[in-house]
Write an enzyme that holds these catalytic residues in place. Structure first.
Site, mmCIF file in Angstrom:
data_model
loop_
_atom_site.group_PDB
_atom_site.id
_atom_site.type_symbol
_atom_site.label_atom_id
_atom_site.label_comp_id
_atom_site.label_asym_id
_atom_site.label_seq_id
_atom_site.Cartn_x
_atom_site.Cartn_y
_atom_site.Cartn_z
ATOM 1 N N LYS A 130 -2.551 0.644 -0.091
ATOM 2 C CA LYS A 130 -2.775 1.510 1.068
ATOM 3 C C LYS A 130 -4.230 1.370 1.489
ATOM 4 O O LYS A 130 -5.092 1.241 0.615
ATOM 5 C CB LYS A 130 -2.479 2.978 0.734
ATOM 6 C CG LYS A 130 -1.039 3.281 0.346
ATOM 7 C CD LYS A 130 -0.111 3.371 1.542
ATOM 8 C CE LYS A 130 1.340 3.491 1.076
ATOM 9 N NZ LYS A 130 2.314 3.585 2.141
ATOM 10 N N LYS A 160 2.720 -3.711 -5.023
ATOM 11 C CA LYS A 160 3.443 -4.341 -3.918
ATOM 12 C C LYS A 160 2.728 -4.180 -2.598
ATOM 13 O O LYS A 160 2.010 -3.207 -2.375
ATOM 14 C CB LYS A 160 4.873 -3.806 -3.824
ATOM 15 C CG LYS A 160 4.952 -2.309 -3.625
ATOM 16 C CD LYS A 160 6.388 -1.839 -3.500
ATOM 17 C CE LYS A 160 6.924 -1.945 -2.089
ATOM 18 N NZ LYS A 160 6.196 -1.130 -1.103
ATOM 19 N N ASP A 192 2.796 -3.386 1.392
ATOM 20 C CA ASP A 192 3.564 -2.390 2.134
ATOM 21 C C ASP A 192 4.551 -3.092 3.074
ATOM 22 O O ASP A 192 4.455 -4.292 3.314
ATOM 23 C CB ASP A 192 2.627 -1.422 2.876
ATOM 24 C CG ASP A 192 3.142 0.012 2.745
ATOM 25 O OD1 ASP A 192 4.367 0.192 2.742
ATOM 26 O OD2 ASP A 192 2.325 0.930 2.645
ATOM 27 N N GLU A 193 5.507 -2.317 3.583
ATOM 28 C CA GLU A 193 6.638 -2.939 4.281
ATOM 29 C C GLU A 193 6.255 -3.661 5.573
ATOM 30 O O GLU A 193 6.953 -4.576 6.006
ATOM 31 C CB GLU A 193 7.734 -1.891 4.571
ATOM 32 C CG GLU A 193 7.394 -0.784 5.562
ATOM 33 C CD GLU A 193 6.557 0.337 4.956
ATOM 34 O OE1 GLU A 193 6.381 0.345 3.726
ATOM 35 O OE2 GLU A 193 6.073 1.197 5.725
ATOM 36 N N HIS A 204 13.062 -3.619 -0.265
ATOM 37 C CA HIS A 204 12.575 -2.435 0.456
ATOM 38 C C HIS A 204 13.605 -2.122 1.527
ATOM 39 O O HIS A 204 14.181 -3.038 2.120
ATOM 40 C CB HIS A 204 11.204 -2.742 1.073
ATOM 41 C CG HIS A 204 10.467 -1.514 1.506
ATOM 42 N ND1 HIS A 204 10.848 -0.754 2.583
ATOM 43 C CD2 HIS A 204 9.368 -0.900 0.983
ATOM 44 C CE1 HIS A 204 10.007 0.264 2.718
ATOM 45 N NE2 HIS A 204 9.105 0.200 1.752
ATOM 46 N N LYS A 230 8.683 12.482 -0.126
ATOM 47 C CA LYS A 230 8.547 12.754 1.315
ATOM 48 C C LYS A 230 9.763 12.321 2.148
ATOM 49 O O LYS A 230 9.852 12.666 3.326
ATOM 50 C CB LYS A 230 7.279 12.067 1.848
ATOM 51 C CG LYS A 230 7.383 10.545 2.016
ATOM 52 C CD LYS A 230 6.083 9.935 2.540
ATOM 53 C CE LYS A 230 6.227 8.444 2.757
ATOM 54 N NZ LYS A 230 4.985 7.762 3.114
ATOM 55 N N GLY A 266 5.854 9.580 -1.092
ATOM 56 C CA GLY A 266 5.303 10.930 -1.238
ATOM 57 C C GLY A 266 5.144 11.378 -2.675
ATOM 58 O O GLY A 266 5.046 12.575 -2.933
HETATM 59 C C1 CAP Z 1 5.395 4.953 0.087
HETATM 60 C C2 CAP Z 1 5.787 3.843 1.000
HETATM 61 C C3 CAP Z 1 7.219 3.316 0.860
HETATM 62 C C4 CAP Z 1 8.294 4.364 1.068
HETATM 63 C C5 CAP Z 1 9.652 3.808 1.368
HETATM 64 C C6 CAP Z 1 5.569 4.230 2.459
HETATM 65 O O1 CAP Z 1 4.065 5.344 0.239
HETATM 66 O O2 CAP Z 1 4.938 2.741 0.776
HETATM 67 O O3 CAP Z 1 7.363 2.324 1.809
HETATM 68 O O4 CAP Z 1 8.382 5.078 -0.113
HETATM 69 O O5 CAP Z 1 10.620 4.801 1.344
HETATM 70 O O6 CAP Z 1 5.133 3.335 3.195
HETATM 71 O O7 CAP Z 1 5.921 5.338 2.833
HETATM 72 P P1 CAP Z 1 3.555 6.727 -0.343
HETATM 73 P P2 CAP Z 1 11.936 4.679 0.459
HETATM 74 O O8 CAP Z 1 3.658 6.659 -1.843
HETATM 75 O O9 CAP Z 1 2.115 6.825 0.122
HETATM 76 O O10 CAP Z 1 4.404 7.815 0.244
HETATM 77 O O11 CAP Z 1 11.510 4.352 -0.924
HETATM 78 O O12 CAP Z 1 12.559 6.025 0.565
HETATM 79 O O13 CAP Z 1 12.731 3.604 1.070
HETATM 80 MG MG MG Z 2 5.662 1.515 2.284
#
Ligand code: CAP
Ligand code: MG
Length: 412
Positions: A154, A180, A182-183, A270, A310, A342
């Site tokens: 992040k 990892k 991020d997406e 993801h 979250k 979250g």
């Molecule tokens: C989490 C995260 C993940 C989400 C995906 C985000 O960051 O990197 O991509 O958790 O959701 O970008 O929100 P935080 P899921 O730890 O800062 O929240 O796993 O429900 O698919």
């Molecule tokens: Mg993410």
């Protein structure tokens, strides 16, 4: 569709070895009859259309038409058995064009949701499933007796390759097993893929040498398929072990191809965008079905939800999905469920209590938002996981560890 061309067979016992079974929830549009629309759904998702066809023989109908074997208007449930011959083995896009295709656009159905799919054994066996699976990922890390701790870089986008690599090193050094991308971080001007790959691999090796522990970095290779494969190959050629794919947006064709071409890489699935179709319970397709398809296609790790974090996703649903991913399934390896979104140290006890310790727990903000910085954040997470495994309360553990105390004071 009367007589021999009827899709309604309420006293039929489905042949589980030869038929694919689907469970839908259906709400007809105003003025339409539930039973009639259910038949339209069975027709459109198998071999029929809006009118009777002169080109359809009774023989072909008998062999290939779907059969509604159970209906319950009160619960809105429609259960349909599809002959296996309707489906090309090993082709998930084709499966979805049938059971999750045109039927979702029919005027007669105001709401439709695909809740579950059950597959005949031969159909399942045409898929290779995960190459590593849950056990393979644990072996690769040498972590067997606790949840795997993951961290997302992040901010999502904003770090240069060198900053990204050093930050990964910092959390690797402080108790994180897996890092990892991020997406939405792929190959961007601020952080080009190849530079990131090279820098991360160098800093990862340094962390491994210094800690004596194995570490995994999941590089996000999501892109048009040709580029995705090139990036996967680059990861492998640079000594990497894991790639991440945003599987909803990349699609099952890409995921299946990647699994086939790169059997020596762990695939982190993801699910960004799954809420487009699974969030509202009256419409779309359940996350449970998505998890089944992802396991068939061969992901080794899949995001499934946290209950306490979250993102939307209740306990019953997430527990059901995680249990499915970890259970035996006709020889297809189990998938490692990933809890992410979250999360922070204070949530770890309730998370593990609900979802169990066979879990990858991922922290973005919950590590990089720690008041003491990312190293302190990683330590706090690791201490909280250890506390749960030692059956200590976080409060107790925090008595000896100020970084954990700080995290609890900040987030709870
Ligand atoms: C989490 C995260 C993940 C989400 C995906 C985000 O960051 O990197 O991509 O958790 O959701 O970008 O929100 P935080 P899921 O730890 O800062 O929240 O796993 O429900 O698919
Ligand atoms: Mg993410």
């Amino acid at each position: 569709m009367p007589g021999k061309f009827s899709y309604l067979h309420l006293d039929y016992q489905p042949a589980r070895r030869r038929e694919l079974l689907a469970v839908y929830r259906l709400e007809p549009a105003a003025g339409f009859d539930f039973v009639k629309v259910a038949q339209e759904v069975a027709a459109e998702s198998s071999i029929g259309t809006w009118t009777h066809l002169k080109t359809l023989s009774a023989d072909v109908f008998e062999k290939l038409a779907a059969k509604i074997y159970d209906l319950n208007e009160e619960d809105k449930l429609v259960k349909i058995a599809y002959p296996e011959a309707l489906f090309e083995k090993g082709n998930l896009p084709q499966l979805l064009s049938s059971v999750a295709g045109n039927i979702f656009s029919m005027k007669e159905a105001a709401f439709l949701r695909l809740e579950d799919l059950e597959f005949p054994v031969d159909y399942l066996q045409a898929f290779s499933g995960p190459a590593f699976g849950l056990g393979g990922v644990r072996n690769a890390l040498g972590v067997f007796d606790r949840p795997v701790i993951g961290s997302i870089m992040k901010p999502k986008i904003g770090l240069t390759p060198e900053e990204n690599a050093k930050l990964a090193y910092e959390v690797f050094r402080n108790g994180v097993d897996l890092v990892k991308d991020d997406e939405n971080l792929t190959d961007l001007e601020i952080n080009p893929f190849v530079s990131r790959l090279e820098a991360v691999m160098a800093w990862k090796r340094k962390a491994e040498k210094e800690t004596g522990q194995k570490k995994i970095y999941a590089f996000n290779i999501t892109a048009p398929m040709g580029e995705m494969l090139e990036r996967a190959e680059l990861v492998r050629n640079n000594g990497g072990l894991c790639v991440m794919v945003d599987l909803v947006v990349a699609g099952f064709s890409a995921l299946q191809f990647l699994r086939q071409e790169e059997p020596d890489l762990i695939i982190h699935g993801h699910r960004a965008g799954h809420g487009l179709f699974d969030r509202y319970p009256r419409q779309g397709m359940s996350m449970y079905v998505l998890a089944k398809l992802a396991r068939l296609a061969g992901v080794d790790q899949l995001h499934t939800g946290t209950v306490v974090g979250k993102m939307e996703g209740g306990e019953e649903e997430v527990v059901k999905i995680d249990n499915f991913l970890r259970a035996e399934w006709q020889g297809l390896k189990p998938v490692f469920p990933v809890a992410s979104g979250g999360l922070h140290p204070g949530l770890i006890p309730s998370l593990i209590e609900k979802l169990g310790p066979d879990l990858i727990i991922n922290f973005g903000g919950g590590i990089h938002g720690h008041p003491g910085g990312s190293a302190a954040g990683a330590q706090a997470v690791r201490l909280a996981v250890e506390a749960v495994m030692e059956e200590l309360s976080l409060e107790k553990k925090a008595e000896d560890w100020p970084v954990l105390r700080e995290a609890l004071d900040y987030w709870l």
